[in-house]
Design an enzyme around this catalytic site. Structure first.
Site, PDB file in Angstrom:
ATOM      1  N   ARG A 109       0.852  -1.184   0.000  1.00 45.19           N
ATOM      2  CA  ARG A 109       0.000   0.000   0.000  1.00 45.19           C
ATOM      3  C   ARG A 109       0.891   1.238   0.000  1.00 45.19           C
ATOM      4  O   ARG A 109       1.436   1.635   1.015  1.00 45.19           O
ATOM      5  CB  ARG A 109      -0.891  -0.028   1.258  1.00 45.19           C
ATOM      6  CG  ARG A 109      -1.982   1.015   1.283  1.00 45.19           C
ATOM      7  CD  ARG A 109      -2.529   1.163   2.694  1.00 45.19           C
ATOM      8  NE  ARG A 109      -1.619   1.951   3.520  1.00 45.19           N
ATOM      9  CZ  ARG A 109      -1.397   1.764   4.807  1.00 45.19           C
ATOM     10  NH1 ARG A 109      -1.959   0.769   5.445  1.00 45.19           N
ATOM     11  NH2 ARG A 109      -0.572   2.557   5.475  1.00 45.19           N
ATOM     12  N   HIS A 156      -3.584   4.321   4.653  1.00 50.35           N
ATOM     13  CA  HIS A 156      -4.674   3.343   4.789  1.00 50.35           C
ATOM     14  C   HIS A 156      -5.979   3.954   4.296  1.00 50.35           C
ATOM     15  O   HIS A 156      -6.700   3.349   3.499  1.00 50.35           O
ATOM     16  CB  HIS A 156      -4.803   2.918   6.252  1.00 50.35           C
ATOM     17  CG  HIS A 156      -5.987   2.053   6.524  1.00 50.35           C
ATOM     18  ND1 HIS A 156      -6.085   0.758   6.069  1.00 50.35           N
ATOM     19  CD2 HIS A 156      -7.137   2.308   7.192  1.00 50.35           C
ATOM     20  CE1 HIS A 156      -7.248   0.244   6.450  1.00 50.35           C
ATOM     21  NE2 HIS A 156      -7.902   1.164   7.123  1.00 50.35           N
ATOM     22  N   TYR A 203       4.398   5.753  11.152  1.00 51.72           N
ATOM     23  CA  TYR A 203       4.730   4.388  11.542  1.00 51.72           C
ATOM     24  C   TYR A 203       5.564   3.611  10.532  1.00 51.72           C
ATOM     25  O   TYR A 203       5.936   2.476  10.808  1.00 51.72           O
ATOM     26  CB  TYR A 203       3.449   3.606  11.846  1.00 51.72           C
ATOM     27  CG  TYR A 203       2.413   3.592  10.731  1.00 51.72           C
ATOM     28  CD1 TYR A 203       2.526   2.728   9.644  1.00 51.72           C
ATOM     29  CD2 TYR A 203       1.324   4.451  10.767  1.00 51.72           C
ATOM     30  CE1 TYR A 203       1.588   2.716   8.629  1.00 51.72           C
ATOM     31  CE2 TYR A 203       0.365   4.451   9.755  1.00 51.72           C
ATOM     32  CZ  TYR A 203       0.499   3.581   8.691  1.00 51.72           C
ATOM     33  OH  TYR A 203      -0.433   3.585   7.690  1.00 51.72           O
TER      34      TYR A 203
END
Length: 384
Positions: free
Chosen positions: A277, A281, A290
């Protein structure tokens, strides 16, 4: 800027990651099915292959480019306040287009909320996908028109829906198959385990297509599972296979094989599309919190669109005119999407209470009356 360079549009920033997130494990991964290398070189696999004409290869490329353009347009519309939220598929185009083009018209698809490329393959108008994210409907298409179910927000529940549907068509004697899409994070849900159990026991003609994009929101795969995801199928009694999720040819070949196996009455298959990805998200997420920029850069080198373009150019299957025409087509699509979203009418305020229960419900009736009274309080002369 060309359409296929969209993956690199996001400005790079220094990542502020949680402890340990930047030093992800580098244990040897199992081999994955690959027919097209990141450099655009065609390779062979002993078990899987596709024989496509230049026109079909150009079609796959067109699908991926236009899907990426639609996705980029939707992201921009959300940033402009036209959509409440958007879940981008950036980087996952090959997994979705490859698997989507493996389907027959009579096959049925149960998606999550990110299968924009599969929706494209099933003939769902891209603008219909946006109504739910704009808040004007609960899904703007009839699932039975394209055999493409409405987007499912509840994580993992669609795998049970797919299994039940597959069991039903098997009892009806149909030779069609079902595909259930879900992500690596959803594989940790109990619904998925239950779907695996039922599909195996009842030999259901269903393909579980997991897009392992490495991150369940901010949770990396090594925090979710101790074995490669596709190996989980062994414990339920059916085969699993890992495919290069950035290789559209391999995704097509593996999914087509799994669907044919299901139609032959041999039961379910788990396909793990190993992809990435490249964006957030959803538009409410900030992946720089992160994960490392270096990780994204490494996956950008495996971009599914660029590798197929490289192959088309090396093999002489596409010329400059083709790419120029596609760029024009993508601009037209972007304009149509923008105009369609901004022209969507607001729903009638009371419509939210319709079509909830077939025979009515006392609580819904009470809520409808309360909301009607609230709405009436804003009319002229009644206390604005």
């Amino acid at each position: 800027m060309t359409v296929e360079s969209t993956a690199a549009r996001k400005p790079r920033r220094s990542s502020k990651r949680t402890a340990g997130a930047g030093a992800r494990k580098t244990a040897a991964e199992p081999e994955l099915v690959q027919l097209l290398t990141p450099e655009g070189e065609r390779v062979e696999h002993p078990d899987y292959d596709v024989d496509l004409s230049p026109e079909e290869l150009r079609g796959l490329y067109r699908d991926m480019v236009l899907t990426r353009r639609f996705d980029a347009e939707a992201t921009a519309l959300q940033r402009q306040g036209e959509l409440g939220l958007w879940a981008s598929l950036l980087g996952q185009e090959a997994a979705q287009i490859g698997s989507g083009r493996a389907l027959r018209d009579d096959d049925y698809v149960f998606p999550t909320y990110r299968e924009h490329g599969v929706a494209w393959c099933r003939g769902v108008d891209p603008t219909n996908l946006l109504g739910m994210f704009r808040g004007v409907n609960h899904g703007g298409w009839d699932p039975n028109t394209n055999n493409f179910h409405l987007y499912t927000i509840v994580i993992g529940s669609q795998t049970l829906h797919a299994t039940g549907y597959a069991m039903g068509i098997a009892k009806d004697g149909a030779d069609s198959a079902v595909v259930a899409y879900f992500g690596d994070g959803a594989s940790s849900q109990g619904d998925v385990a239950e779907a695996f159990t039922f599909s195996a026991v009842y030999n259901a003609p269903v393909v579980f297509f997991c897009q392992n994009n490495q991150w369940a929101i901010s949770e990396p795969t090594e925090k979710q599972m101790r074995v490669p995801l596709y190996q989980r199928a062994q414990g339920f009694g059916f085969p699993g296979v890992r495919v290069d999720g950035n290789d559209v040819l391999a995704c097509l070949a593996v999914t087509r094989s799994a669907l044919e196996r299901a139609r032959r009455g041999e039961g379910p298959t788990l396909v793990e599309a190993f992809t990435y990805r490249m964006g957030a998200h959803t538009t409410s997420d900030d992946p720089t919190k992160y994960r490392a920029d270096e990780e994204r850069e490494a996956w950008e080198a495996k971009d599914p669109i660029l590798r197929l373009r490289s192959y088309l150019e090396k093999a002489g299957h596409a010329d400059a005119a083709f790419f120029e025409e596609l760029e024009t087509e993508s601009e037209t699509l972007g304009k149509r999407v923008r105009e369609a979203v901004r022209a969507m009418p607001d729903p009638e305020p009371m419509a939210i209470f319709e079509n909830i229960y077939a025979d009515g419900h006392a609580l819904v009736d009470e809520e409808r009356a309360q909301f009607a009274a609230y709405q009436a309080s804003f009319t002229d002369g009644e206390g604005n």
